[in-house]
Design a protein around this motif. Structure first.
Motif, PDB file in Angstrom:
ATOM      1  N   MET A 186      53.022  49.856  41.376  1.00  0.00           N
ATOM      2  CA  MET A 186      53.026  48.865  40.300  1.00  0.00           C
ATOM      3  C   MET A 186      51.651  48.801  39.639  1.00  0.00           C
ATOM      4  O   MET A 186      51.533  48.783  38.415  1.00  0.00           O
ATOM      5  N   GLY A 187      50.602  48.779  40.463  1.00  0.00           N
ATOM      6  CA  GLY A 187      49.252  48.714  39.924  1.00  0.00           C
ATOM      7  C   GLY A 187      48.907  49.936  39.117  1.00  0.00           C
ATOM      8  O   GLY A 187      48.429  49.837  37.982  1.00  0.00           O
ATOM      9  N   VAL A 220      45.744  45.639  37.385  1.00  0.00           N
ATOM     10  CA  VAL A 220      46.185  44.996  36.140  1.00  0.00           C
ATOM     11  C   VAL A 220      44.973  44.699  35.267  1.00  0.00           C
ATOM     12  O   VAL A 220      44.991  44.936  34.055  1.00  0.00           O
ATOM     13  N   ARG A 254      43.660  45.017  45.193  1.00  0.00           N
ATOM     14  CA  ARG A 254      45.117  45.063  45.136  1.00  0.00           C
ATOM     15  C   ARG A 254      45.577  45.297  43.704  1.00  0.00           C
ATOM     16  O   ARG A 254      44.770  45.541  42.815  1.00  0.00           O
ATOM     17  N   ASP A 255      46.856  45.163  43.531  1.00  0.00           N
ATOM     18  CA  ASP A 255      47.430  45.455  42.218  1.00  0.00           C
ATOM     19  C   ASP A 255      46.851  44.590  41.097  1.00  0.00           C
ATOM     20  O   ASP A 255      46.776  45.020  39.949  1.00  0.00           O
ATOM     21  N   ALA A 256      46.455  43.382  41.450  1.00  0.00           N
ATOM     22  CA  ALA A 256      45.882  42.495  40.437  1.00  0.00           C
ATOM     23  C   ALA A 256      44.648  43.142  39.806  1.00  0.00           C
ATOM     24  O   ALA A 256      44.426  43.034  38.598  1.00  0.00           O
TER      25      ALA A 256
END
Lengths: 516, 667
Positions: free
Chosen positions: B166-167, B144, B139-141
Motif C-alpha cells: 500500500m505504501g 504516503v 510505516r506506510d504513513a
C-alpha cells in the motif's frame, strides 16, 4: 393428466386428506406400535442381509398394517429368489399370486380402517392427525408397490430381465423400482402420472429413471455454485421451440430434499452417488467389487433421444410450465437453486454484516467471502475485497492512489483478523448448513408451517408431501437399521440412481421390445 | 581624492566578483579543511563561502537552525554523521531550505517519522533524492508523506521492512518521475507494489529488488519499462525457472542484471531471461547454479556482454571453456571463490578474452604458474587483478605479472608466495594505486623499497602480517608514495616510532591500521597525527605502548577521526576523555584496557556526543548507570558488550600454520 386416472392409493390418500380429523390419542398409540413392529421387522431383515433384492422389498414395508405381511413377503422373496435361479417357475408364480391376494386383503383392511376413522374424527385438523394420515398413505403406497412388483414378476419376460439384472447387487429390485416410479407419480400428481401400473406403458418408466440418474450424475459433477448460477442464467437465453423438449416438474419436497441418494440398506442419505457407493462398501463384500463401485454409465440412446427441461412447481412463476412466457430450467440443480432463491425463505444470514440473507448456502458463502470491513480502499472511495483488484484499479486509472487507514498497525492486525473471521465464517456456515438440511428436509413442524405459508394450504399435494420424509423425524426410528426414508423413496424414485437402475432400465427397455 | 584612491582597494578580492570566487571555491572543495581556512580568512570570505556552499554534512542536528541561517544556498544535506534527526529538525530544514533542497540523506539517522517527512515533501518541492535506508520503523504513513514529493527521482528504501504494498503503491502514484529506486530487504512489499512501481514510474532507470519476496508476477511489467538499465534481483528466492519461462517481453534498454543468490534459477531459466534481455553488458550470477555448458550457452545470446561475475559458483571445465568461446569481448570477469577453477579452464578463458581489464580469481586455489603465464601473455591490458590465496602460484609467477602487465592499477596478492623479486618486477607498474600484500611472508624491506621508488601513485597499501617489513621498508613507502590514503601495518611487529612518526608526511591518510605493533609509542603516534588531518580510522589495538599522551595529541590534530580501536592499549580515563574533543568520533572500541574506571568511561561517553557505536567489555554494562546508557541510546548511540577472553599474540609464521591447519580441517 387427470387426477381421476391415478391409482387407488392416491384416491384413498386424497380422501383421507379431505377428512383430516383423526383422533390424536389413537394416533399416539399407533406410533408406539410402529416402533415395536419396526423392531420385529428388523430381524428378517438381518437374516437376509446378503440377498439384496429381498432387502429392497423389505424396505418397502414401513408400517404396522403390513407388519403381518412380513412373513408373506419373506416367502415371496424366497420365491423371487427361486425364480431367479430357475428362470421361470410355476410354483413361484403361484406363491406370488397368493401374495397378491394377501395384499389385496390388506388393502381392504386399510381402507376399512380409514373409513372407521373418518367416522370417529371430529374437530379441527391437527398436525399429528395429518401425520397419521400420511402414514396410512405411506402404508398404502408400500402395499401397492409390493402388489405391483409381484404382479410384475408374474410376467415371464420381465422376470427374465429382472434376474439378469440381479448380479449388479446392492440396489432395488428392478420391477420394484419401476413400480416405485409409478407410485411416485401417483402420489405427487407428477408429469409421468399416467404410465404407472400399466405394463404396456413400460417404456416411459426407464426414461424417467434415466432422467433421475442424470440428475444424480449432474450433482456429482457440478458442485460450484457459480456454475449453477451460470447455468440458470444461460438458460434464459436458450430458445428451444416449445414442444421440442420434454418438460419435467419436480415437487417442492423433492427439490428441497437434503439428500438425493439413499442407502437401500440403512437408509442413510447422501448428496453424491459416489459417496453412497463408498458407504455401501460397509454393508458387505459384494459392494466392494469393481462393478459395484464403478461409476454408473449413461445409456447413450436415451440421452440423444430426448431433451429434458424442467418446470418450477410454483404456480405463477415464470419458470412454471403453465406460465405464458414459460422459460424452462435446464437442469435439476437449476431447479433446486431457482426454487430456493425465489420461493423459499432466506434463512441464512451473513455473520459479518447481519443484513444480507440468502436461501442458498453457497450464495451466503460467496457473499461472506467479500463481506467485511477490512476492504482495500482507493483514494477515489472505491473499495475492493482483494488487494490485487485494488492494485489493478490503481494501475488502470491515473491519479488514484491506495488509501491507507490512519492506524498504522492495522496492516498486520488486519491480516490475522481476516483469517480468524474467515474461520468463524466457515464454522458458522457449516452450522447453518446442518440446520438447513434439517429445515429443507421438510420434516419438522415449523417447516410444514412455512410450507403452508408458501405453498398454500388449498393444494393438498404441496401441503402433505413434505411428510414423505417423516420417518426419520419421529422418535426412535433412526435407531434401527431400517431405512427411514423408505416412503420417501417411493416418492423419489430418482433418488436411487444406481448402477442397477441403469441396467434394469435397459433390461426393461429390451423387455418391452420383446413384448412388442 | 588621492587619499581615497589609496584607501579604497584595501582588499583586492573586493574587486573580484562573487562568481569568480565561487569558481575558486569549486576547485578547493576537494579538501574540507581548505574550505574552512578560506572561510576563516575574513568576514567577506566567510559570507562568500557560506553563500557558495551547496553540500552540508552536519554532525548533529541540534545546531541546525544556526547552521541553516548561515548557509542559505544548501541543496544537499547529508545526515550520515548525525544519528539523531527528529521531526522537528526536518521541519526546520523544510522551512529553511524549502525549494532549494535537492537531496537529503537520512540513511544513518533515526528518530524521525512520517510527520517530518511530510513537511519535507510538501515544502521542499524540488527534492530529487532521498535516502531512507535503514529506517526500519517507518510505516506506510511515511510512504504516503513521501508520495507528496512529486519531483523525486532517486529513492532508497533499503531495509524499510514495515512499508507494505500500500505504501509503495502511494509512492508509485505520487512520485512518477522516479528514476532510481532501491527496495532492498523491503520484506513487506510484494509483487503488487513492485508491479505498480513498474506501471506508474515509466522513467525508472535503476531498480534494486534484492532480497524481496517477489515472484514472476511483477517481472513482465518490470521488463516493459522502456528506460530500465539496471536491475538487481539478488536473493529473490521466489523467482524460478517457471517464472522466467513466461517472460515474453524483451527489455532492450537493460544493461546491468544481477541475479546472484537466486537458487531457483537454473541455466534454462537463465537462458529465457537472457533471451529477453539481449543487450545486457554486465551480468552477475554469483552464488547461483553451477557454471556448466548449459549456463555458458545461455550467455551466447548476449552479444554486448562485457562483464560477468560468477562469484562462489561451482565451475566445470566445459563451462569455463564455453564462456571463453561464446562471449565476445569480456572486459571484466570474476571467478571469486569459485570451486573447480583449474589451469585449463582459466587458460581457455584468458586466451580468448584478450581485452580483459579486470580479473578476480580470489581463492581459486588450484591455479598455478601455467594460467598465470597464459593470463599475463594474452591479457596485457589488465588494470585490476585480484588473486588472493592462489598459493600454488610460485614466486616466478609473480615476476611474470610485473613484467607483462604494466597497466595494473589494483593488485591483490594477499596470502601469496610473492617475494622481493616479484615486487621488483611489479615496480614497473607505475600506475599502481592499490596494492595488497597481506600475509606475504616472503618479502621484506628490500622489495618494498622497489615499490616505494617507482609506484608514486600508490594510495592503498596493505602489509598485514608482513613480518619481514621493518622501519626502512615503511620509510621507503612513505617517502615514495605521498598520496597514500590507507596503510595497513597490522602485526608488522618490527615497525617502530622512527617510521611511524614519518606518516605525517602522508597528509591524505584516512586510514591507519597499526594493530599489534608493540614498538609504536605515544610519541610516535603524536608525531604521526600532526600531519594526518584527514585521518578517519585508526586502529591501535594491541599497541600496548600507546597511552594518554598519544590520545591528547590525536584529539588535537585529527579532528576528522571517526573510528578508533584502543583495545589492549595503555589508555586511561584521561586519554579517553580527551577524545571527547573529536567532534565526529562515531565508533569507539575499548576492550581489555584494565586502566579504565567506570566513572571515567561514563564521563567520556557523556562528553563524546557524536558516538554512535561503542564496544565495551561486558563488565561495564553492569557498572555503568542505566540512566546514562538510556540517555546515550536516545542520542543515537548503540552499545556492543563483548566478553572476549584476553588473547596472547602468536608468532606470525605460527599463526599462518595454524590458519592452514584450520583450513585443512574445513576442506
Amino acid at each position: 393428466m387427470d387426477p381421476e386416472d391415478s391409482l387407488c392409493s392416491s384416491e384413498v390418500w386424497t380422501k383421507s386428506s379431505s377428512f383430516p380429523n383423526i383422533d390424536a390419542q389413537q394416533h399416539e398409540q399407533k406410533w408406539v406400535d410402529t416402533s415395536i413392529l419396526d423392531y420385529a421387522m428388523d430381524q428378517p431383515f438381518q437374516e437376509y442381509e446378503e440377498q439384496t433384492e429381498l432387502k429392497a422389498s423389505l424396505t418397502c414395508n414401513s408400517n404396522q398394517q403390513i407388519g403381518i405381511l412380513n412373513k408373506d413377503s419373506d416367502q415371496m422373496n424366497a420365491a423371487i429368489l427361486g425364480s431367479k435361479v430357475q428362470d421361470w417357475d410355476p410354483r413361484a408364480m403361484l406363491s406370488n399370486l397368493s401374495f397378491l391376494e394377501q395384499k389385496v386383503h390388506q388393502l381392504q383392511e386399510l381402507v376399512h380402517l380409514i373409513i372407521g376413522r373418518r367416522s370417529q374424527v371430529l374437530g379441527r385438523p391437527d398436525e399429528l392427525v395429518v401425520q397419521q394420515q400420511q402414514l396410512i398413505t405411506a402404508d398404502l403406497t408400500s402395499i401397492i408397490v409390493q402388489l405391483i412388483s409381484t404382479a410384475g414378476s408374474l410376467l415371464p419376460s420381465v422376470k427374465h430381465n429382472f434376474s439378469a439384472a440381479v448380479p449388479l447387487v446392492g440396489q432395488l429390485e428392478p420391477p420394484l423400482d419401476r413400480v416405485l416410479f409409478a407410485s411416485e407419480s401417483g402420489t405427487n400428481n407428477g408429469v409421468v402420472q399416467s404410465q404407472h401400473g400399466d405394463g404396456t406403458k413400460l417404456p416411459e418408466v426407464p426414461t424417467r429413471i434415466d432422467e433421475s440418474s442424470k440428475y444424480g450424475k449432474e450433482q456429482n459433477m457440478s458442485v460450484e455454485e457459480h456454475e449453477l448460477k451460470d447455468e440458470e442464467d444461460a438458460d434464459e437465453s436458450e430458445n428451444l421451440p416449445p414442444g421440442s423438449y420434454e418438460i419435467l416438474q419436480l415437487e417442492k419436497e423433492e427439490i428441497l430434499a437434503p439428500h438425493t441418494h439413499f442407502c437401500a440398506i440403512c437408509g442413510k442419505g447422501f448428496k453424491r452417488d459416489a459417496n453412497l457407493r463408498m458407504h455401501m462398501r460397509g454393508h458387505g463384500d459384494e459392494y466392494k467389487t469393481a462393478a459395484a463401485l464403478a461409476k454408473p454409465h449413461k445409456e447413450p440412446s436415451y440421452e440423444t433421444m430426448l431433451i429434458k427441461r424442467y418446470s418450477c412447481p410454483f404456480t405463477g412463476c415464470k419458470r412454471n410450465k403453465d406460465h405464458k412466457k414459460f422459460q424452462p430450467l435446464k437442469t435439476i440443480l437449476c431447479v433446486k437453486n431457482h426454487y430456493k432463491r425465489t420461493h423459499c425463505d432466506k434463512s441464512f444470514t451473513c455473520s459479518k454484516c447481519n443484513s444480507k440473507k440468502f436461501s442458498v448456502i453457497a450464495d451466503l458463502k460467496t457473499h461472506e467471502k467479500h463481506c467485511g470491513k477490512d476492504k482495500w480502499l482507493c483514494s477515489c472511495g472505491t473499495t475492493f475485497s482483494r488487494k490485487d483488484k485494488l492494485f489493478g484499479h490503481i494501475a488502470l486509472f491515473q491519479g488514484h492512489t491506495p488509501a491507507i487507514p490512519l492506524e498504522e498497525s492495522k496492516g498486520t492486525a488486519m491480516s490475522c483478523d481476516r483469517g480468524e473471521r474467515y474461520e468463524t465464517a466457515n464454522k458458522l456456515g457449516s452450522i447453518n448448513f446442518s440446520f438447513g438440511s434439517i429445515a429443507s428436509g421438510g420434516s419438522s413442524v415449523e417447516t410444514i408451517a412455512a410450507a403452508d405459508a408458501k405453498g398454500g394450504v388449498d393444494d393438498p399435494l404441496t401441503y402433505y408431501s413434505p411428510l414423505n420424509f417423516d420417518p426419520c423425524n419421529f422418535g426412535g426410528y433412526h435407531e434401527f437399521p431400517r431405512p427411514p426414508f423408505e416412503n420417501a423413496e417411493n416418492a423419489f424414485p430418482f433418488l436411487i440412481p444406481t448402477s442397477s437402475n441403469y441396467n434394469q432400465k435397459s433390461g426393461a427397455e429390451s423387455s418391452c421390445n420383446n413384448l412388442e | 581624492m588621492k587619499r581615497q584612491r589609496f584607501t579604497e582597494p584595501t582588499n583586492p578580492f573586493d574587486l573580484v566578483s562573487d562568481e569568480i570566487i565561487f569558481t575558486i571555491l569549486d576547485l578547493l572543495s576537494s579538501n574540507p579543511i581548505d574550505l574552512k581556512s578560506f572561510s576563516l580568512a575574513c568576514k567577506s570570505f566567510y559570507s562568500v563561502e557560506a553563500k557558495h556552499r551547496k553540500l552540508l554534512k552536519p554532525l548533529r542536528s541540534e545546531h541546525l537552525p544556526t547552521v541553516l541561517k548561515r548557509y542559505t544556498q544548501l541543496a544537499h544535506l547529508d545526515f550520515s554523521l548525525s544519528p539523531r534527526v527528529t521531526d522537528a529538525s526536518l521541519a526546520i530544514i523544510s522551512k529553511a531550505c524549502n525549494s532549494k533542497l535537492r537531496s537529503i540523506d537520512l540513511s544513518r539517522s533515526k528518530f524521525f517519522s512520517a510527520t517530518g517527512l511530510l513537511s519535507l515533501a510538501t515544502n521542499c518541492t524540488n527534492l530529487v533524492e532521498i535516502d531512507l535506508s535503514n529506517a526500519t520503523e517507518l510505516r506506510d504513513a511515511a510512504a504516503v508523506a513521501l508520495a507528496k514529493a512529486k519531483n523525486l527521482e532517486k529513492l532508497w528504501l533499503g531495509r524499510c521492512k514495515l512499508i507494505t504494498d500500500m505504501g509503495i503503491g502511494c509512492i508509485a502514484v505520487g512520485c512518477t518521475k522516479l528514476r532510481f529506486i532501491s527496495l532492498k530487504w523491503c520484506m513487506s512489499i510484494g509483487d503488487l507494489g513492485v508491479g505498480l512501481i513498474a506501471v506508474k514510474c515509466e522513467q525508472i532507470r535503476s531498480l534494486d529488488l534484492s532480497y524481496m519476496q517477489i515472484t514472476e508476477k511483477c517481472l513482465p511489467s518490470i521488463l516493459k519499462l522502456k528506460h530500465l538499465e539496471d536491475l538487481v534481483l539478488e536473493g529473490c528466492f521466489g523467482i524460478d525457472d517457471d517464472c522466467l519461462a513466461v517472460i515474453r517481453h524483451g527489455c532492450k534498454s537493460l544493461r546491468k542484471l544481477d541475479v546472484s543468490s537466486c537458487p531457483n534459477i537454473s541455466p534454462t531459466g537463465l537462458s529465457s531471461l537472457t533471451r529477453a534481455t539481449s543487450c545486457i553488458q554486465q551480468l552477475t550470477l554469483a552464488h547461483g547454479s553451477p557454471v556448466t555448458l548449459a549456463l555458458a550457452n545461455s550467455l551466447k545470446s548476449l552479444t554486448m556482454l562485457q562483464s560477468v561475475k560468477l562469484d562462489g559458483c561451482v565451475t566445470t571445465y566445459d563451462g569455463l571453456k564455453a564462456i571463453g568461446s561464446c562471449c565476445v569481448s569480456l572486459s571484466e570477469l570474476s571467478l571469486r571463490k569459485c570451486v573447480g577453477v583449474t589451469d585449463e579452464g582459466l587458460s581457455s578463458i584468458v586466451k580468448k578474452h584478450k581485452d580483459l581489464k579486470k580479473l578476480d580469481i580470489t581463492c581459486c586455489r588450484m591455479i598455478t604458474d601455467v594460467s598465470v603465464s597464459h593470463m599475463t601473455n594474452s591479457c596485457g591490458g589488465l588494470t585490476s587483478l585480484k588473486m588472493e590465496s592462489c598459493s600454488l602460484v610460485s614466486r616466478e609467477g609473480f615476476v611474470l605479472i610485473g613484467r607483462r602487465c604494466h597497466l595494473l592499477e589494483e593488485l591483490d596478492l594477499t596470502d601469496n608466495e610473492i617475494d622481493n623479486e616479484g615486487l621488483r618486477s611489479l615496480s614497473r607498474c607505475s600506475k599502481l594505486s592499490i596494492l595488497k600484500l597481506g600475509i606475504c611472508l616472503n618479502l621484506n624491506d628490500e622489495g618494498l623499497a622497489h615499490i616505494g621508488t617507482s609506484c608514486s601513485k600508490l594510495m592503498e597499501l596493505d602489509l598485514y602480517r608482513c613480518v619481514g617489513v621493518t622501519d626502512s621498508g615503511l620509510l621507503a613507502i612513505i617517502h615514495g608514495c605521498p598520496d597514500l590514503e590507507m596503510i595497513n601495518i597490522a602485526y608488522c611487529r618490527d615497525v617502530t616510532d622512527v617510521s611511524f612518526s614519518s606518516l605525517r608526511k602522508c597528509s591524505r591518510l584516512k586510514t591507519i591500521e597499526a594493530r599489534g605493533c608493540p614498538l609504536i609509542t605515544s610519541s610516535g603516534l603524536a608525531a604521526a597525527v600532526v600531519g594526518c588531518k584527514l585521518l578517519r580510522r585508526l586502529d591501535l589495538k594491541k599497541c600496548c605502548n600507546v597511552d594518554d599522551a598519544g590520545m591528547i595529541s590525536l584529539a588535537h590534530f585529527s579532528q576528522n577521526l571517526r573510528q578508533i580501536n584502543l583495545s589492549y592499549s595503555s589508555v586511561t580515563d584521561v586519554g579517553l576523555l580527551s577524545l571527547a574533543s573529536l567532534g565526529c568520533l562515531q565508533h569507539l572500541t575499548v576492550l581489555h584496557t584494565n586502566r579504565l574506571t567506570p566513572s571515567g568511561v561514563a564521563a567520556a561517553l557523556l562528553a563524546n556526543s557524536s558516538l554512535t557505536k561503542v564496544k565495551l567489555h561486558a563488565l561495564f554494562q553492569a557498572l555503568l548507570p542505566e540512566r546514562l546508557l538510556k540517555r546515550l541510546e536516545v542520542r543515537g548511540c548503540t552499545f556492543e558488550w563483548r566478553e572476549k577472553i584476553f588473547q596472547a599474540e602468536l608468532d606470525p609464521k605460527c599463526w599462518k600454520l595454524q590458519l592452514e591447519d584450520v583450513m585443512q580441517i574445513v576442506l
